[in-house]
Design a protein around this motif. Structure first.
Motif, short mmCIF file in Angstrom:
data_model
loop_
_atom_site.label_atom_id
_atom_site.label_comp_id
_atom_site.label_asym_id
_atom_site.label_seq_id
_atom_site.Cartn_x
_atom_site.Cartn_y
_atom_site.Cartn_z
N GLU A 294 0.83 -1.21 0.00
CA GLU A 294 0.00 0.00 0.00
C GLU A 294 0.87 1.26 0.00
N ASP A 295 1.94 1.24 0.78
CA ASP A 295 2.84 2.40 0.81
C ASP A 295 3.51 2.59 -0.54
N PHE A 296 3.91 1.49 -1.19
CA PHE A 296 4.55 1.58 -2.50
C PHE A 296 3.59 2.17 -3.52
N ILE A 297 2.35 1.68 -3.52
CA ILE A 297 1.36 2.18 -4.50
C ILE A 297 1.08 3.66 -4.25
N ARG A 298 0.93 4.06 -2.99
CA ARG A 298 0.67 5.47 -2.68
C ARG A 298 1.83 6.35 -3.14
N THR A 299 3.06 5.92 -2.86
CA THR A 299 4.24 6.71 -3.26
C THR A 299 4.37 6.75 -4.78
N LEU A 300 4.12 5.62 -5.44
CA LEU A 300 4.21 5.59 -6.90
C LEU A 300 3.16 6.50 -7.53
N ASN A 301 1.96 6.55 -6.96
CA ASN A 301 0.94 7.47 -7.47
C ASN A 301 1.37 8.92 -7.29
N ASN A 302 2.01 9.24 -6.17
CA ASN A 302 2.52 10.60 -5.96
C ASN A 302 3.58 10.94 -7.00
N VAL A 303 4.49 10.00 -7.26
CA VAL A 303 5.55 10.25 -8.24
C VAL A 303 4.95 10.43 -9.63
N GLU A 304 3.98 9.58 -9.98
CA GLU A 304 3.34 9.71 -11.29
C GLU A 304 2.63 11.07 -11.42
N GLY A 305 2.01 11.51 -10.33
CA GLY A 305 1.34 12.82 -10.36
C GLY A 305 2.34 13.94 -10.57
N LYS A 306 3.48 13.87 -9.89
CA LYS A 306 4.50 14.92 -10.05
C LYS A 306 5.10 14.89 -11.46
N ILE A 307 5.31 13.68 -12.00
CA ILE A 307 5.83 13.59 -13.37
C ILE A 307 4.81 14.18 -14.35
N GLY A 308 3.52 13.92 -14.10
CA GLY A 308 2.47 14.52 -14.94
C GLY A 308 2.50 16.04 -14.86
N ASN A 309 2.72 16.59 -13.66
CA ASN A 309 2.81 18.05 -13.51
C ASN A 309 4.02 18.59 -14.27
N ILE A 310 5.14 17.89 -14.17
CA ILE A 310 6.35 18.34 -14.90
C ILE A 310 6.09 18.29 -16.40
N ASP A 311 5.43 17.23 -16.86
CA ASP A 311 5.12 17.11 -18.29
C ASP A 311 4.23 18.27 -18.74
N THR A 312 3.26 18.61 -17.92
CA THR A 312 2.37 19.73 -18.25
C THR A 312 3.15 21.04 -18.34
N LYS A 313 4.05 21.25 -17.38
CA LYS A 313 4.84 22.48 -17.38
C LYS A 313 5.79 22.54 -18.58
N ILE A 314 6.37 21.41 -18.95
CA ILE A 314 7.25 21.39 -20.13
C ILE A 314 6.44 21.71 -21.38
N ASP A 315 5.23 21.14 -21.49
CA ASP A 315 4.38 21.43 -22.65
C ASP A 315 4.04 22.93 -22.70
N GLN A 316 3.77 23.52 -21.54
CA GLN A 316 3.47 24.95 -21.50
C GLN A 316 4.68 25.77 -21.93
N LEU A 317 5.88 25.37 -21.47
CA LEU A 317 7.09 26.08 -21.89
C LEU A 317 7.32 25.98 -23.39
N ILE A 318 7.07 24.80 -23.93
CA ILE A 318 7.25 24.61 -25.37
C ILE A 318 6.27 25.49 -26.14
N ARG A 319 5.00 25.51 -25.68
CA ARG A 319 4.00 26.35 -26.35
C ARG A 319 4.38 27.83 -26.27
N MET A 320 4.89 28.26 -25.09
CA MET A 320 5.29 29.66 -24.94
C MET A 320 6.45 29.99 -25.87
N ASN A 321 7.40 29.08 -26.00
CA ASN A 321 8.53 29.31 -26.90
C ASN A 321 8.08 29.33 -28.36
#
Length: 110
Positions: free
Chosen positions: A75-102
């Motif tokens: 359960e701890d592994f799944i919870r932590t992995l979901n947090n990591v996936e969420g943060k990677i999704g946020n980073i992906d969103t921010k990179i897409d926004q930077l690319i669009r701005m450029n």
């Protein structure tokens, strides 16, 4: 001098009983020695098993205290992995926004 048949039978019976008693006494002595040897062996094994039990009990207690430090619950592994996936999704969103701005700046400057 004639031998009395009753006397002969009594002598033979007495000798037979003496021989039988001798062998029974020897057998009983061997049995008692065997019992004493088995008793000693049982006591040695009991002591050995008691020591092994104590050592095993100590190892299990050590394992119980080390488990939370070594292993992760599913359960701890799944919870932590979901947090990591969420943060990677946020980073992906921010990179897409930077690319669009450029890209938008490139269109304005070009």
């Amino acid at each position: 001098m004639s031998l009395d048949p009753n006397w002969i039978m009594q002598t033979i019976t007495l000798l037979a009983l003496g021989a039988i008693s001798y062998f029974i006494k020897g057998a009983m002595s061997d049995i008692k020695k065997g019992i004493a040897a088995n008793d000693l062996r049982v006591k040695e094994l009991d002591l050995k098993h008691t020591q092994n039990y104590s050592a095993l009990k100590d190892e299990l207690n050590d394992l119980k205290s080390d488990l939370p430090l070594i292993f992760v619950l599913k359960e701890d592994f799944i919870r932590t992995l979901n947090n990591v996936e969420g943060k990677i999704g946020n980073i992906d969103t921010k990179i897409d926004q930077l690319i669009r701005m450029n890209l938008q700046r490139g269109d304005k400057n070009g």
